[in-house]
Design an enzyme around this catalytic site. Structure first.
Site, PDB file in Angstrom:
ATOM      1  N   GLY A  69      71.850 -86.386 -26.455  1.00  0.00           N
ATOM      2  CA  GLY A  69      73.064 -85.580 -26.576  1.00  0.00           C
ATOM      3  C   GLY A  69      74.346 -86.390 -26.523  1.00  0.00           C
ATOM      4  O   GLY A  69      75.437 -85.833 -26.398  1.00  0.00           O
ATOM      5  N   SER A 123      69.499 -88.347 -29.774  1.00  0.00           N
ATOM      6  CA  SER A 123      70.480 -88.448 -30.865  1.00  0.00           C
ATOM      7  C   SER A 123      69.864 -88.814 -32.212  1.00  0.00           C
ATOM      8  O   SER A 123      70.477 -89.535 -33.002  1.00  0.00           O
ATOM      9  CB  SER A 123      71.604 -89.421 -30.483  1.00  0.00           C
ATOM     10  N   GLU A 132      65.908 -83.373 -18.864  1.00  0.00           N
ATOM     11  CA  GLU A 132      66.755 -82.324 -18.268  1.00  0.00           C
ATOM     12  C   GLU A 132      65.998 -81.558 -17.185  1.00  0.00           C
ATOM     13  O   GLU A 132      66.580 -81.146 -16.183  1.00  0.00           O
ATOM     14  CB  GLU A 132      67.280 -81.394 -19.375  1.00  0.00           C
ATOM     15  N   HIS A 178      60.669 -83.030 -19.711  1.00  0.00           N
ATOM     16  CA  HIS A 178      61.917 -83.422 -20.374  1.00  0.00           C
ATOM     17  C   HIS A 178      62.902 -83.920 -19.319  1.00  0.00           C
ATOM     18  O   HIS A 178      62.928 -83.421 -18.198  1.00  0.00           O
ATOM     19  CB  HIS A 178      62.501 -82.227 -21.138  1.00  0.00           C
ATOM     20  N   GLU A 213      62.245 -90.799 -24.599  1.00  0.00           N
ATOM     21  CA  GLU A 213      63.629 -90.350 -24.754  1.00  0.00           C
ATOM     22  C   GLU A 213      64.505 -91.047 -23.724  1.00  0.00           C
ATOM     23  O   GLU A 213      64.593 -90.598 -22.569  1.00  0.00           O
ATOM     24  CB  GLU A 213      63.716 -88.837 -24.537  1.00  0.00           C
ATOM     25  N   LYS A 236      66.463 -76.253 -26.879  1.00  0.00           N
ATOM     26  CA  LYS A 236      67.061 -76.138 -25.530  1.00  0.00           C
ATOM     27  C   LYS A 236      67.549 -74.700 -25.303  1.00  0.00           C
ATOM     28  O   LYS A 236      66.928 -73.768 -25.812  1.00  0.00           O
ATOM     29  CB  LYS A 236      68.164 -77.183 -25.346  1.00  0.00           C
ATOM     30  N   ASN A 264      63.720 -79.415 -30.421  1.00  0.00           N
ATOM     31  CA  ASN A 264      63.882 -78.843 -29.082  1.00  0.00           C
ATOM     32  C   ASN A 264      65.209 -78.098 -29.070  1.00  0.00           C
ATOM     33  O   ASN A 264      66.264 -78.715 -29.012  1.00  0.00           O
ATOM     34  CB  ASN A 264      63.871 -79.985 -28.054  1.00  0.00           C
TER      35      ASN A 264
END
Ligand code: PGA
Length: 250
Positions: free
Chosen positions: A174, A212, A98, A96, A168, A12, A10
């Site tokens: 991250g 991660s 985010e 996701h 996730e 991003k 991904n």
């Protein structure tokens, strides 16, 4: 195990078209012919066409990072499944964290997108995961089950071949703070049970871990029985590190 492992990058909101082309070409050369592992690249929307071209003739699959639930209309800033299909894209990451946290996507919105994806024959990578506060409050399984249920309940057995789930934990994305393989396996096992309860072909559905994932922790994660792959952010942005992840040794 009948499930083919999937390693998905991904990207991003990273990369110009030229950078995306370099990365995709590099990966095409290194891992483009692997048939025992599914390799998925999700570049930003602006680079989808270029990346598709760069991996043409390989086994690498290109995915969008998001899409609208509508086919067309007055939805400023959105990209529809019809438009993605027009680019030759048939895979999409949905829900996701985010998208959920920064852009306010609710369980209901994610559900609408999953339905739109199925309607257009897309394969969806549906993301779920708890925040740190939810984990600390002992609510991990409750939250993940709610998200899986909202996205997938009642879709019918046939939808199973078009669904991939990505667990996730938000606190691991991250942050460099990866879930232990035991923590991840516990939730993956629960998700598989839930998929079964929902009437989906649970043993055939890949459940990816994300948060991660790096070259130095992928092997351990992939050794767990219900971890069928990885959704990788930061470490998918370089040919060397993502190649090592695709070439995990479990
Ligand atoms: P990360 O991102 O690998 O950089 O933690 C994972 C993701 O958000 O999909």
């Amino acid at each position: 195990m009948a499930r083919t492992p999937i390693l998905a990058g991904n990207w991003k909101m990273h990369g110009t078209i030229a950078e995306a082309k370099d990365l995709a070409s590099g990966l095409a050369a290194r891992v483009g012919s692997r048939s025992d592992r599914g390799v998925v690249l999700a570049p930003p929307c602006t680079a989808l066409a270029t990346v598709r071209e760069a991996v043409a003739g390989t086994r690498i699959v290109v995915a969008a990072q998001n899409m609208s639930w509508a086919d067309k209309g007055a939805f400023t800033g959105e990209v529809s499944p019809v438009m993605l299909a027009d680019l030759g894209v048939g895979h999409v990451i949905l829900g996701h964290s985010e998208r959920r946290e920064i852009f306010g996507e609710t369980d209901e919105v994610v559900r609408k997108k999953v339905e739109a994806a199925l309607k257009h024959g897309f394969t969806s990578i549906v993301c779920v995961g708890e925040t740190l506060a939810e984990r600390d409050a002992g609510r991990t399984l409750e939250v993940v089950k709610r998200q899986v249920d909202a996205a997938l309940n009642g879709l019918g057995n046939d939808a199973g071949s078009k669904i991939v789930v990505a667990y996730e934990p938000v606190w691991a994305i991250g942050t460099g703070r990866v879930a232990t393989r035991e923590q991840a396996q516990e939730v993956h096992g629960e998700i598989r049970g839930l998929l079964r309860d929902l009437g989906l072909p649970a043993d055939a559905i890949a459940i990816l871990y994300g948060g991660s994932v790096k070259p130095d922790n992928v092997d351990g994660l992939m050794a767990e029985p219900d971890i069928d792959g990885a959704l990788v952010g930061g470490a998918s942005l370089e040919v060397e590190s993502f190649t090592r992840i695709v070439e995990y040794r479990a």
